[in-house]
Design an enzyme around this catalytic site. Structure first.
Site, PDB file in Angstrom:
ATOM      1  CG  HIS A  47      -1.831   1.111   1.373  1.00 61.04           C
ATOM      2  ND1 HIS A  47      -1.972   1.845   2.522  1.00 61.04           N
ATOM      3  CD2 HIS A  47      -2.707   1.634   0.475  1.00 61.04           C
ATOM      4  CE1 HIS A  47      -2.900   2.773   2.351  1.00 61.04           C
ATOM      5  NE2 HIS A  47      -3.354   2.671   1.107  1.00 61.04           N
ATOM      6  NE  ARG A  48      -1.959   5.829   0.734  1.00 63.02           N
ATOM      7  CZ  ARG A  48      -2.577   6.490   1.691  1.00 63.02           C
ATOM      8  NH1 ARG A  48      -1.876   7.254   2.521  1.00 63.02           N
ATOM      9  NH2 ARG A  48      -3.881   6.422   1.850  1.00 63.02           N
ATOM     10  CD  GLU A  64      -2.800   2.008  -3.393  1.00 62.01           C
ATOM     11  OE1 GLU A  64      -3.676   2.884  -3.493  1.00 62.01           O
ATOM     12  OE2 GLU A  64      -1.882   2.050  -2.536  1.00 62.01           O
ATOM     13  CG  ASP A 117      -2.786   7.063  -3.639  1.00 59.94           C
ATOM     14  OD1 ASP A 117      -3.916   6.564  -3.624  1.00 59.94           O
ATOM     15  OD2 ASP A 117      -1.928   6.865  -2.755  1.00 59.94           O
ATOM     16  CG  HIS A 140      -3.401   9.418  -0.252  1.00 58.66           C
ATOM     17  ND1 HIS A 140      -4.027  10.140   0.746  1.00 58.66           N
ATOM     18  CD2 HIS A 140      -4.230   8.380  -0.541  1.00 58.66           C
ATOM     19  CE1 HIS A 140      -5.182   9.575   1.042  1.00 58.66           C
ATOM     20  NE2 HIS A 140      -5.322   8.493   0.286  1.00 58.66           N
ATOM     21  CD  GLU A 177      -6.868   5.082  -4.495  1.00 57.73           C
ATOM     22  OE1 GLU A 177      -7.689   5.889  -4.002  1.00 57.73           O
ATOM     23  OE2 GLU A 177      -6.203   4.285  -3.823  1.00 57.73           O
ATOM     24  CE  LYS A 234      -6.626   9.834  -3.308  1.00 53.78           C
ATOM     25  NZ  LYS A 234      -7.453   9.109  -2.312  1.00 53.78           N
ATOM     26  CG  ASP A 267      -0.070   0.824   5.685  1.00 49.87           C
ATOM     27  OD1 ASP A 267      -0.457   0.975   4.510  1.00 49.87           O
ATOM     28  OD2 ASP A 267      -0.672   1.328   6.668  1.00 49.87           O
TER      29      ASP A 267
END
Length: 224
Positions: free
Chosen positions: A6-7, A33, A35, A47, A99, A101, A218
């Site tokens: 995640h990120r 992943e 943003d 993000h 993702e 945004k 994370d």
């Protein structure tokens, strides 16, 4: 069960930075992943709408030029990266989940993905996800085959109905929404279920027992 950073690996390195993505790769994730936002026609990996939480900058991200944003410290001396830099780093080593945004990101992202698909990349390696139905609808209009992931923090029935309408590849509910019934319903629709964001070992074991296909985390090292 797939492990999706995640990120990057934001529990271990500054989120959405090249350092975070390198850390995730070193941990052997199944996907990463991050943003993207459209800043004056440039796709930056970031993000928040505002700068204070993750950089030494101040104010709304869209109030600043790309040149200024690139001078900021995003943690441990890292810059806010361009999308192209992140994709170049990850390459074909693992799945890439972009993702969207904010508005006006879909067409720019798909233009880049199509250019890469003609190179040594394969668009099957990408998932384009968002909370924004309008952006995902445009993605599907631009490409009938690209993998789409629909994110949901509430109203799972509405989000799942939309996912069906755009022939989504995967459904990305929050941990609070996930139960065995939802997992089974998503699978009946022919989609994969990737749950976000799962960090606690007990929750990792819980969703694995439910039969989810993957977790955004994370801390990829905890899931491994």
């Amino acid at each position: 069960m797939k492990v999706i950073g995640h990120r990057g690996a934001m529990g271990l390195a500054p989120e959405n930075t090249l350092l975070s993505f390198r850390t995730a790769l070193e941990l052997g994730v199944d996907g990463i992943e991050f943003d993207v936002q459209n800043i004056d026609g440039n796709l930056l990996v970031f993000h928040d709408d505002t700068l204070e939480r993750t950089t030494d900058g101040v104010g709304h991200i869209h109030q600043h030029s790309v040149e200024y944003l690139r001078t900021l410290d995003a943690g441990q001396g890292e810059q806010i990266p361009f999308l192209q830099e992140v994709i170049a780093l990850i390459g074909t080593k693992t799945m890439i989940n972009i993702e969207l945004k904010g508005v006006r990101t879909a067409s720019l992202v798909m233009h880049l993905v199509k250019l890469l698909d003609k190179d040594h990349y394969n668009k099957d390696n990408f998932i384009i996800s968002s909370y924004l139905f309008s952006e995902l609808f445009l993605i599907r209009q631009l490409d009938p085959d690209i993998k789409i992931g629909v994110i949901a923090d509430d109203q799972p029935d509405v989000a799942l109905s939309f996912a069906r309408d755009v022939n989504a590849y995967s459904f990305h509910p929050s941990l609070a929404l996930v139960n065995e019934e939802l997992v089974q319903e998503v699978h009946r629709e022919g989609m994969l279920l990737y749950v976000h964001t799962v960090n606690d070992p007990d929750n990792i074991a819980k969703v694995k027992a439910m039969g989810v296909d993957g977790v955004f985390t994370d801390y990829p090292d905890r899931v491994r």
